[in-house]
Design a protein around this motif. Structure first.
Motif, short mmCIF file in Angstrom:
data_model
loop_
_atom_site.label_atom_id
_atom_site.label_comp_id
_atom_site.label_asym_id
_atom_site.label_seq_id
_atom_site.Cartn_x
_atom_site.Cartn_y
_atom_site.Cartn_z
N TYR A 52 37.02 32.55 43.03
CA TYR A 52 35.39 33.10 44.30
C TYR A 52 36.66 33.08 45.27
N LEU A 53 37.62 32.72 45.86
CA LEU A 53 37.78 32.63 47.11
C LEU A 53 39.31 33.44 47.41
N ARG A 54 39.33 34.60 46.31
CA ARG A 54 40.72 35.23 46.57
C ARG A 54 39.91 36.66 47.10
N GLY A 55 40.81 36.99 47.67
CA GLY A 55 39.70 38.06 48.87
C GLY A 55 39.12 38.73 49.72
N ARG A 56 38.91 37.03 49.70
CA ARG A 56 37.34 37.31 50.67
C ARG A 56 37.67 36.63 52.09
N LYS A 57 36.97 37.60 53.40
CA LYS A 57 37.84 37.85 54.83
C LYS A 57 38.49 37.11 55.42
N TYR A 58 38.21 35.90 55.36
CA TYR A 58 40.34 35.02 55.75
C TYR A 58 40.32 34.78 55.21
#
Lengths: 471, 161
Positions: free
Chosen positions: A244-250
């Motif tokens: 889910y968190l991979r490649g998010r903006k921050y």
């Protein structure tokens, strides 16, 4: 002896520890919004203090922003002032702000994970009780008051007494996961352990019924930990969390090495002990509907409104509470839940306004119309959710059915902006609190899942959504 | 510390009835106080006197993290809330800003004390004396840090040893 996940995160954040009493705990992320922060910034100014770590602090406007046309000025002067004050405070103290015009604006507990600001193993605070939401990522996340907000702004730490670990195991598999949702699981838990059942604890949700859930569903579970009185609720991170968190903006640049570390460390040891335990079997649970004025006053959609005697099981205060609640809600014991008509439907809030919630609700709504006497609205949890939903055409499904399709914010969850109930109006709401007056003075709130809210909008009264075709 | 009791004999008094959401935009504490308890008891503002105490059941102050809740009560004149138990954030907010004393009491005090009773709270002895009824009850002692923060007059005046 082994440690629980909560104890590992706690131990990793101790700045000062004493033989007895509280510890000074380091805070990794501080989320700020317009309502609980102004006095904290005033306090900093009065004492000539700076924000210690503006780089770990992020702000947005969500509680009292209008959810109608954003190009128009805000009519409510006090709201406008509070929103302008946050903008000035963020500018003066060098804090990143997602303001009302930002495509990243939204409810603070929706945007944190969406932007990759929420990370496993971290400590996260916000001047908002539903900060527990972020625990879905294996973070220790909890709400704080304005004095504590000021303390974190100034020092990036908090004095905290260590809560006790509480294991809630959710076992089994739901027969119809489209109709019986994460909201029904957490409402069932609160119904059973009570609104004070988690007092003084940090809950770790475990078991097949939890690992089966998507990240967005896990957020719904952790979000309502506070409604059981818990300090926080968390779920050990797994591959779903990391994906889910991979490649998010921050999302941090060294993400994969962090994942390797988290995979090894962020779990409860097999020989760890919990102070308290509760098990919920979900094979046969029904969609839940709250009938009273706290989230523990909840029953199956197939039940009838309970009598104060049946509800209280001999406890006089509980009995009085139930009597007052029924009076306020204008309900009579023995009334089937499915006979209760609704005037309003609100699909929104940090509990249930993420993309999956809107997708599931849209399946109920598609090719149907809102009952003529019902006013229904969808308030996406963030502008990003809104945009993604629009790319999928969900807005058209809702609008065609006569739902209002709004801009992102807390909206009718807490009645701070113009989206409120009129006295006596009854609302099927996907939010988290059915307190008296929560959605507007005299308004009557029934907490339900997004599919249950959507079905109530179509039929004009509560229905067992398991009887609808949601494929 | 001496005062009269305003009793709400129920559990789960939540922050939304202590200070409804629409008033969280008010920054003037005196004005905020005029809306205290409005969600539960519209007469509260007219009947509360400086130095009064609230007596209530379990889980007092559950719900939102709004510090406005203890602030509104404090600026109405409430010096202490006596309850069977408190929600954690309300408890910390009350102490951190030194707004009022959150005092945990037992069933004996909860049942015996009535609306309007005059009581004297002695923190040094962990004792509540009901002057009207000539009775004495215990109270749960404050934990060490809470006691020190209260003594210091709030979180920002507290200096750890």
């Amino acid at each position: 002896m082994g440690k629980t996940l909560f104890e590992k995160i706690w131990d990793a954040h101790i700045v000062v520890e004493k033989q007895s009493g509280p510890s000074l705990i380091y805070i990794d992320r501080h989320l700020v919004h317009e309502v609980t922060s102004p006095q904290a910034f005033d306090g900093l100014r009065m004492n000539n203090r700076k924000v210690r770590r503006p780089d770990l602090t992020v702000a947005t406007m969500d509680h009292n922003v209008p959810t109608t046309n954003r190009r128009l000025p805000i009519l409510d002067q006090t709201s406008a002032i509070q929103i302008q004050t946050l903008a000035k405070n963020c500018k003066d103290f060098g804090i990143q702000l997602f303001d009302i015009a930002s495509p990243n604006q939204g409810i603070v507990h929706v945007i944190g994970p969406q932007l990759g600001i929420t990370l496993p193993g971290s400590t996260i605070v916000c001047g908002d009780s539903h900060t527990s939401t972020h625990g879905a990522f294996g973070a220790l996340a909890f709400g704080i008051g304005t004095s504590e907000v000021e303390h974190v702004l100034a020092s990036q730490t908090l004095w905290l007494e260590k809560p006790k670990p509480f294991e809630i195991r959710v076992e089994g598999k739901r027969k119809n996961p489209h109709a019986v949702t994460a909201k029904d699981i957490i409402l069932s838990i609160i119904k059973n352990i009570g609104t004070g059942g988690g007092t003084g604890t940090v809950v770790e949700y475990r078991g097949e019924g939890i690992t089966d859930l998507s990240m967005e569903q896990r957020m719904t579970i952790c979000n309502m930990s506070i409604e059981a009185g818990a300090r926080a609720g968390l779920i050990a991170p797994d591959e779903k969390t990391f994906d889910y968190l991979r490649g998010r903006k921050y999302t941090p640049k060294n993400y994969e090495s962090l994942v390797d570390y988290w995979r090894e460390t962020l779990k409860t040891d097999s020989d760890a002990t919990f102070e308290k335990k509760y098990v919920l079997h979900i094979d046969d649970i029904a969609p839940q509907v709250s009938w009273g004025t706290n989230p523990g006053m909840t029953c199956d959609v197939t039940d009838s409104v309970p009598s104060p005697d049946d509800y209280s099981k001999g406890d006089q205060n509980q009995k009085k509470g139930a009597q007052k609640a029924l009076e306020y809600m204008d309900l009579k014991p023995g009334t089937p839940i499915t006979d209760i008509k609704v005037d309003r439907v609100f699909i929104g809030s940090c509990t249930n306004a993420r993309l999956e919630d809107l997708i599931e609700a849209s399946k109920v709504v598609k090719n149907r119309k809102v009952s003529p006497h019902v006013r229904a609205m969808v308030v996406p949890g963030s502008q990003m959710v809104k945009q993604q939903a629009e790319e999928m055409g969900l807005d058209k499904i809702f609008i065609d059915a006569n739902f209002e399709w709004r801009e992102a914010g807390c909206s009718m969850c807490l009645g701070m902006n113009p989206d409120i109930l009129s006295p006596g109006e009854r609302c099927a709401s996907t939010s988290n609190r059915n307190f008296e007056g929560r959605q507007g003075t005299g308004g009557r709130t029934h907490l339900v899942s997004p599919v249950m809210a959507a079905a109530a909008a179509i039929e004009g009264h509560f229905v067992d959504v398991r009887e609808m075709d949601l494929s | 510390m001496k005062g009269h009791i305003i009793k709400y004999a129920r559990d789960n008094i939540d922050t939304d009835v202590i200070i409804p959401g629409q008033y969280l935009k008010i920054h003037d504490y005196a004005e905020l106080a005029t809306h205290a308890m409005e969600g539960l008891d519209p007469n509260f503002h007219s009947k509360v006197k400086d130095g009064d105490f609230i007596l209530s059941g379990k889980n007092f102050g559950c719900g939102s993290s709004r510090e406005h809740a203890p602030i509104a009560l404090s600026h109405s004149g409430i010096k202490a809330v006596l309850a069977l138990s408190f929600a954690r954030i309300f408890y910390r907010n009350a102490v951190d800003g030194a707004f009022l004393l959150p005092i945990e009491i037992g069933e004996d005090a909860y049942n015996a004390i009535s609306e309007g009773d005059e009581v004297n709270i002695d923190i040094s002895k962990n004792e509540i004396k009901n002057i009207t009824k000539n009775q004495t009850y215990g109270m749960k002692p404050f934990s060490e840090i809470i006691g020190k923060i209260i003594e210091a007059g709030g979180l920002f005046n507290y200096k750890p040893d």
